[in-house]
Design a protein around this motif. Structure first.
Motif, short mmCIF file in Angstrom:
data_model
loop_
_atom_site.label_atom_id
_atom_site.label_comp_id
_atom_site.label_asym_id
_atom_site.label_seq_id
_atom_site.Cartn_x
_atom_site.Cartn_y
_atom_site.Cartn_z
N SER A 196 53.47 38.43 52.69
CA SER A 196 54.12 37.38 51.90
C SER A 196 53.37 36.08 52.12
CB SER A 196 55.59 37.22 52.32
OG SER A 196 55.69 36.60 53.59
N ASP A 197 53.43 35.22 51.11
CA ASP A 197 52.84 33.89 51.20
C ASP A 197 53.45 33.06 50.07
OD1 ASP A 197 50.20 32.55 52.65
OD2 ASP A 197 50.61 31.70 50.66
N LEU A 198 53.55 31.75 50.31
CA LEU A 198 54.07 30.87 49.27
C LEU A 198 53.09 30.74 48.10
CD1 LEU A 198 55.67 28.07 51.49
CD2 LEU A 198 56.80 29.96 50.32
N ASP A 199 51.83 31.09 48.34
CA ASP A 199 50.82 31.07 47.29
C ASP A 199 50.70 32.48 46.69
OD1 ASP A 199 48.58 31.00 45.69
OD2 ASP A 199 47.27 30.09 47.18
N PRO A 200 51.18 32.68 45.47
CA PRO A 200 51.12 34.03 44.88
C PRO A 200 49.71 34.55 44.71
CG PRO A 200 51.78 32.40 43.23
CD PRO A 200 51.81 31.72 44.56
N GLY A 201 48.73 33.65 44.59
CA GLY A 201 47.34 34.09 44.46
C GLY A 201 46.84 34.78 45.71
N ARG A 202 47.24 34.30 46.88
CA ARG A 202 46.85 34.93 48.14
C ARG A 202 47.47 36.32 48.25
NH1 ARG A 202 42.53 32.94 50.45
NH2 ARG A 202 43.23 33.47 52.55
N VAL A 203 48.71 36.45 47.78
CA VAL A 203 49.38 37.75 47.83
C VAL A 203 48.68 38.74 46.90
CG1 VAL A 203 51.54 38.98 47.34
CG2 VAL A 203 51.60 36.73 48.45
N ARG A 204 48.35 38.29 45.69
CA ARG A 204 47.64 39.18 44.75
C ARG A 204 46.31 39.64 45.33
NH1 ARG A 204 49.50 35.48 40.81
NH2 ARG A 204 47.48 34.39 40.85
N LEU A 205 45.62 38.74 46.01
CA LEU A 205 44.34 39.09 46.61
C LEU A 205 44.51 40.18 47.67
CD1 LEU A 205 41.39 38.07 46.30
CD2 LEU A 205 41.81 36.61 48.31
N ALA A 206 45.56 40.05 48.49
CA ALA A 206 45.82 41.05 49.53
C ALA A 206 46.20 42.39 48.92
CB ALA A 206 46.93 40.56 50.45
N VAL A 207 46.94 42.36 47.82
CA VAL A 207 47.31 43.60 47.13
C VAL A 207 46.07 44.29 46.58
CG1 VAL A 207 48.54 44.53 45.13
CG2 VAL A 207 49.64 42.82 46.59
N GLU A 208 45.18 43.51 45.96
CA GLU A 208 44.00 44.07 45.33
C GLU A 208 42.95 44.54 46.34
OE1 GLU A 208 42.67 40.91 42.84
OE2 GLU A 208 44.41 41.04 41.49
N GLN A 209 42.75 43.75 47.40
CA GLN A 209 41.67 44.04 48.34
C GLN A 209 42.10 44.88 49.53
OE1 GLN A 209 39.90 40.27 49.47
NE2 GLN A 209 38.75 40.11 47.55
N LEU A 210 43.39 44.77 49.92
CA LEU A 210 43.82 45.40 51.17
C LEU A 210 44.94 46.42 50.97
CD1 LEU A 210 43.96 42.10 53.31
CD2 LEU A 210 42.02 43.65 52.99
N ASP A 211 45.23 46.76 49.72
CA ASP A 211 46.30 47.73 49.41
C ASP A 211 47.64 47.32 50.02
OD1 ASP A 211 44.47 49.42 48.05
OD2 ASP A 211 43.85 50.30 49.96
N ALA A 212 47.86 46.01 50.10
CA ALA A 212 49.08 45.50 50.72
C ALA A 212 50.27 45.62 49.77
CB ALA A 212 48.89 44.04 51.13
N HIS A 213 51.45 45.68 50.36
CA HIS A 213 52.70 45.70 49.59
C HIS A 213 53.30 44.31 49.60
CE1 HIS A 213 52.42 50.07 49.71
NE2 HIS A 213 52.30 50.01 51.03
N PRO A 214 53.48 43.66 48.45
CA PRO A 214 54.05 42.32 48.43
C PRO A 214 55.55 42.33 48.68
CG PRO A 214 53.68 43.09 46.19
CD PRO A 214 53.13 44.16 47.11
N VAL A 215 56.01 41.35 49.45
CA VAL A 215 57.44 41.20 49.75
C VAL A 215 57.78 39.72 49.58
CG1 VAL A 215 59.26 41.48 51.49
CG2 VAL A 215 57.35 43.10 51.42
#
Length: 339
Positions: A196-215
């Motif tokens: 999670s992050d207050l910046d949605p762009g950082r979250v999208r980056l983690a989802v795309e690059q690190l297969d992270a699950h956004p919460v």
């Protein structure tokens, strides 16, 4: 404010106002027994002057403990610059801060922190030699993340019985420079990431690059996981949020994660192992301190590699004494600072 300084044993508080650049800065020097105070410079918006001074004092105290337990010949300090939404000349503002820091005559060495960059440190360096984290010194964030990752593995072993992070669910709250670098290392180790992050762009980056699950940011702490890793700014663990945690351990990069030590006792009562923030996140300070002292990269890496051993020592004392690791770490640090 004097009552807070007395309760935290803060030595001095310095205020600087420069109307020409709009600079309003606070430098708190907590302790100089082991050496000159070193600490980062935060450049953030604050509700009022008191909030800025309170933050500087609390962070300076944590820096003293961090330096002491990391085995550095340094005291703890912190600079806070109150961020104005309309700054005409950022470079001039930080140049003015450099001139202010220089009046402290080496009692305080400033480094990069939340809201500041190596370029800001370059501006400060135009007014004082008592600065590190410049572009020549390099960004300490990767080194901070490296230390947290090593400490997180030690925490996993202490609580879950294994250094292997493959398949472990780790919730990373905050994807700034350190948080994202930590997430990258966790991903490489095979951990399942919740982010999670207050910046949605950082979250999208983690989802795309690190297969992270956004919460959602306010839901991450209550999401089931093995390890919760706070890496955002400000205290996130209070009496209410601790009762919502659904994890086996807390191990993250953020400073001042606990609102008070009673929260640490709550974690202990719930069987959640807490890695004291100023022990696990010392990698950044080690990098800037040893770089400033002229040490080479091998020596810096070797010093950062000691973080898990110190953390394991704290966990061992806590288990033997049936106390929270946070209280044990504070006792060990104050023994070095005051006896």
């Amino acid at each position: 404010m004097f009552a807070l300084m007395q309760s935290t044993r803060t030595q001095s508080l310095h205020l600087f106002n420069d109307p020409q650049t709009g600079l309003k800065a606070v430098v708190a020097i907590h302790n100089e027994r082991l050496g000159p105070a070193m600490g980062g410079c935060r450049y953030l918006p604050y509700a009022d002057d008191e909030s800025a001074m309170t933050d500087a004092i609390a962070l300076a105290q944590g820096m003293s403990y961090k330096a002491a337990l990391a085995g550095l010949a340094l005291g703890g300090g912190k600079a806070v610059v109150m961020r104005n939404p309309h700054v005409e000349n950022r470079a001039a503002l930080f140049q003015a801060l450099g001139r202010f820091i220089d009046t402290l005559q080496g009692r305080f060495v400033v480094a990069v922190d939340s809201g500041t960059s190596t370029l800001d440190m370059d501006c400060i360096a135009q007014g004082t030699p008592h600065v590190t984290s410049t572009t020549a010194c390099g960004d300490p964030s990767p080194h901070a993340a490296l230390g947290v990752f090593a400490g997180l593995r030690a925490t996993s072993y202490a609580r879950l019985g294994s250094y292997n992070l493959e398949g472990l669910r780790v919730a990373v709250q905050g994807l700034g420079n350190v948080g994202y670098a930590l997430a990258e290392q966790l991903h490489a180790a095979g951990a399942e990431l919740l982010v999670s992050d207050l910046d949605p762009g950082r979250v999208r980056l983690a989802v795309e690059q690190l297969d992270a699950h956004p919460v959602a940011h306010d839901a991450l702490a209550s999401t089931p996981c093995d390890i919760f890793a706070p890496c955002a700014v400000g205290p996130v663990l209070n009496g209410h949020s601790v009762m919502q945690l659904r994890c086996a351990a807390v191990a993250g990069a953020a400073n001042n994660q606990l609102t008070n030590l009673q929260v640490a006792d709550q974690l202990e009562a719930r069987g959640i192992l807490y890695a004291p923030d100023y022990v696990i996140n010392a990698g950044g300070l080690i990098h800037v301190a040893l770089t400033h002292a002229g040490e080479n990269s091998a020596a810096i890496a070797a010093h950062i590699a000691r973080i898990p051993a110190r953390l394991t020592e704290v966990f061992g004392h806590a288990q033997a004494e049936k106390r929270s690791p946070a209280r044990v770490a504070q006792t060990l640090a104050e023994r070095l600072l005051y006896t």
